[in-house]
Design an enzyme around this catalytic site. Structure first.
Site, PDB file in Angstrom:
ATOM      1  CE1 TYR A 203       7.743   8.009 -45.003  1.00  0.00           C
ATOM      2  CE2 TYR A 203       8.022   9.578 -46.764  1.00  0.00           C
ATOM      3  CZ  TYR A 203       8.445   8.770 -45.691  1.00  0.00           C
ATOM      4  OH  TYR A 203       9.862   9.195 -45.063  1.00  0.00           O
TER       5      TYR A 203
ATOM      6  CE  LYS B  88       8.816  -3.804 -34.513  1.00  0.00           C
ATOM      7  NZ  LYS B  88       9.962  -4.410 -33.528  1.00  0.00           N
TER       8      LYS B  88
ATOM      9  CG  ASP C 251      13.658  -4.777 -34.260  1.00  0.00           C
ATOM     10  OD1 ASP C 251      13.237  -5.722 -35.096  1.00  0.00           O
ATOM     11  OD2 ASP C 251      12.958  -5.238 -33.278  1.00  0.00           O
TER      12      ASP C 251
ATOM     13  CG  ASP D   4      13.045   7.792 -45.216  1.00  0.00           C
ATOM     14  OD1 ASP D   4      14.077   8.184 -46.171  1.00  0.00           O
ATOM     15  OD2 ASP D   4      12.718   8.338 -44.259  1.00  0.00           O
TER      16      ASP D   4
ATOM     17  CG  ASP E 280      19.458   8.458 -45.127  1.00  0.00           C
ATOM     18  OD1 ASP E 280      19.043   7.960 -46.283  1.00  0.00           O
ATOM     19  OD2 ASP E 280      19.283   9.452 -44.464  1.00  0.00           O
TER      20      ASP E 280
END
Ligand code: NAD
Ligand code: IPM
Ligand code: MN
Length: 463
Positions: free
Chosen positions: A139, A190, A223, A247, A251
């Site tokens: 971001y 990652k 993942d 983010d 959720d």
């Protein structure tokens, strides 16, 4: 004199105003009930309607204006007729970045009587604290477009990881993990595919971990992390990750715990140079806007986080207890399987606040069944919190049939709040120390204190 906090409330778009109204009502009620602080709110109407009227989301002195407040309470931004990249970048992401709210904290847990959506997950398995890097990474806003309008147009979106930025969020995450009973941190990464930014990320995690020998930590590829959250949720406690990774994971976490409508967040500037901003995790929810059915818990929980950040721990816990109790009694919106609307859930929470002896916590057990002879204990749950844990106990009776007293006792936070014959007495008592327990000893109706002290101490020792 009670401390007065100045809060900027920014309801924004969609269901933002509906859930922020709910949060403000709850905050008003807790301030009134507590008597320890007051809150004044200025309503800032910066959102998509303001943009359509003025051509800007944030007035030119908007950031300076925000700095005059102790905290910001934010609803949501995003409108169907404004590109999301404009609305989000001109308001929310600008505030997070310019105010250097670099730590985004997102607690997720299963509230009382809410069933997790996966059969692999038991309610007690989810009690997570997400720490999201909130100022750079994916971001960072670095990138651009060249050859616009031609077939060979190119766009870049560059993720930025700075040593400073990664180090400060890692320290924050290790500190957060160290402050929780399990002292357990998972670093999401990652670095198998992203071999520069996330390799630096991993290296700094390793370096910072040396400063926190008490924290047990592990590393997880993002993942595989989704699988672990569903299949082995109890193995997780504090979780740190990049802006985009958390983010997405937060959720997923909220959905696993019941609904995105409960998810709360705090955009924190840990240096306290700028105000921090508190907001539900969900967005404008165009599909339910104006129907009055939005779940207000994410916004109300965020308000509790705001009180905690301001230093009003008792007020914060009162709100959390009221949320728990309201859920436990089935006062929920449709997304959680309930039948109530936004206003009815809010009213239920406020009524829990108004009656302090009904303060409630998850996992309540009546540890003092001996007290049953004193009266009706259904309403007599007290929550005692202390370093590292909490204990629910029947401190005394609201209708002490045996002695004819009519007193209630509630002990919340590190201070005791005692109501005797309806008169509030605020006691600077630390319940976890000798002085605190002695104070309880002195209450006239606590003549059987000896009976419960060993249980109390044993409970304390478990943590
Ligand atoms: P969303 O969170 O608004 O909605 C996703 C789904 O969850 C919808 O079905 C919605 O009805 C449901 N939902 C969300 N909050 C709920 C609540 N409190 N109670 C009950 N159900 C709830 O996400 P989206 O649809 O991807 O985004 C809609 C808009 O909001 C977009 O413009 C997006 O950019 C913006 N957005 C803003 C924020 C923010 O301001 N922090 C966060 C996420 C999305
Ligand atoms: C959130 C939101 C925002 C984010 C969007 C709306 C920019 O999804 O707060 O989770 O990705 O940070
Ligand atoms: Mn999000």
């Amino acid at each position: 004199m009670p401390h007065e906090y100045k809060i900027a409330s920014m309801p924004g778009d969609g269901i933002g105003p509906e859930v922020i109204d709910a949060a403000l009502d709850v905050l008003d009620a807790v301030a009134r009930y507590s008597g320890e602080f007051t809150l004044s709110f200025d309503n800032l109407l910066w959102g998509s309607d303001f943009y359509k009227a003025t051509g800007t989301y944030l007035p030119s002195d908007g950031l300076e204006t925000l700095k005059k407040y102790d905290a910001v309470l934010f609803g949501a931004v995003g409108a169907p007729d404004v590109p999301d990249s404009v609305s989000l970048w001109e308001l929310l992401l600008t505030m997070r970045g310019s105010l250097q709210q670099y730590a985004n904290v997102r607690p997720v847990k299963c509230l009382s009587s809410i069933e997790p959506v996966s059969r692999h997950v038991r309610p007690r398995d989810i009690d997570w604290m997400f720490v999201r890097e909130n100022s750079e990474g994916e971001y960072a806003g670095q990138g651009g477009r060249t050859h616009s309008g031609f077939g060979w147009e190119v766009a870049t979106e560059v993720a930025i990881f700075t040593r400073h930025g990664v180090r400060r969020i890692m320290r924050f995450a290790f500190e957060t993990a160290a402050s929780r009973p399990r002292k357990l941190l998972t670093v999401v990464t990652k670095s198998n595919a992203q071999r520069y930014g996330l390799v630096l990320w991993d290296e700094i995690a390793e370096e910072v971990s040396k400063e926190f020998p008490d924290v047990k930590w592990d590393k997880m590829l993002v993942d595989a992390m989704t699988v672990r959250m569903v299949r082995n949720p109890q193995s997780l406690d504090t979780i740190v990750g990049t802006n985009l990774h958390i983010d997405i994971l937060s959720d997923l976490a909220a959905a696993l715990a019941g609904s995105v409508g409960i998810a709360a967040s705090a955009n924190i500037d840990p240096t306290r140079k700028s105000p921090s901003m508190f907001e539900p995790v969900h967005g404008s929810a165009f599909d339910i806007t104006g129907k009055g059915i939005a779940n207000p818990l994410g916004a109300i929980w965020s308000s509790a986080m705001m009180l905690e950040w301001l230093g009003e721990k008792q007020g914060s816990m009162l709100v959390m207890n009221a949320i728990e109790k309201a859920c436990a009694e089935g006062n929920t919106t449709g997304d959680l399987g309930g039948k109530l609307n936004t206003k009815q859930v809010t009213a239920a929470i406020i009524s829990m606040l108004a009656n302090p002896v009904r303060a409630y916590a998850t996992g309540t057990t009546n540890v003092f069944p001996q007290f049953a002879e004193y009266g009706d204990f259904d309403n007599d749950l007290g929550l005692v919190n202390f370093e590292g844990g909490s204990l629910v106990m029947n401190v005394c009776s609201s209708r002490d049939n045996k002695h004819g007293h009519h007193s209630t006792t509630e002990v919340i936070g590190t201070k005791g709040r005692i109501l005797v014959n309806g008169e509030p007495r605020i006691l600077p008592v630390d319940i976890s120390d000798e002085h605190g327990t002695r104070y309880l000893d002195q209450l006239d109706h606590m003549d059987h204190t000896d009976m419960f002290l060993p249980t109390f101490k044993a409970e304390l020792a478990r943590f």
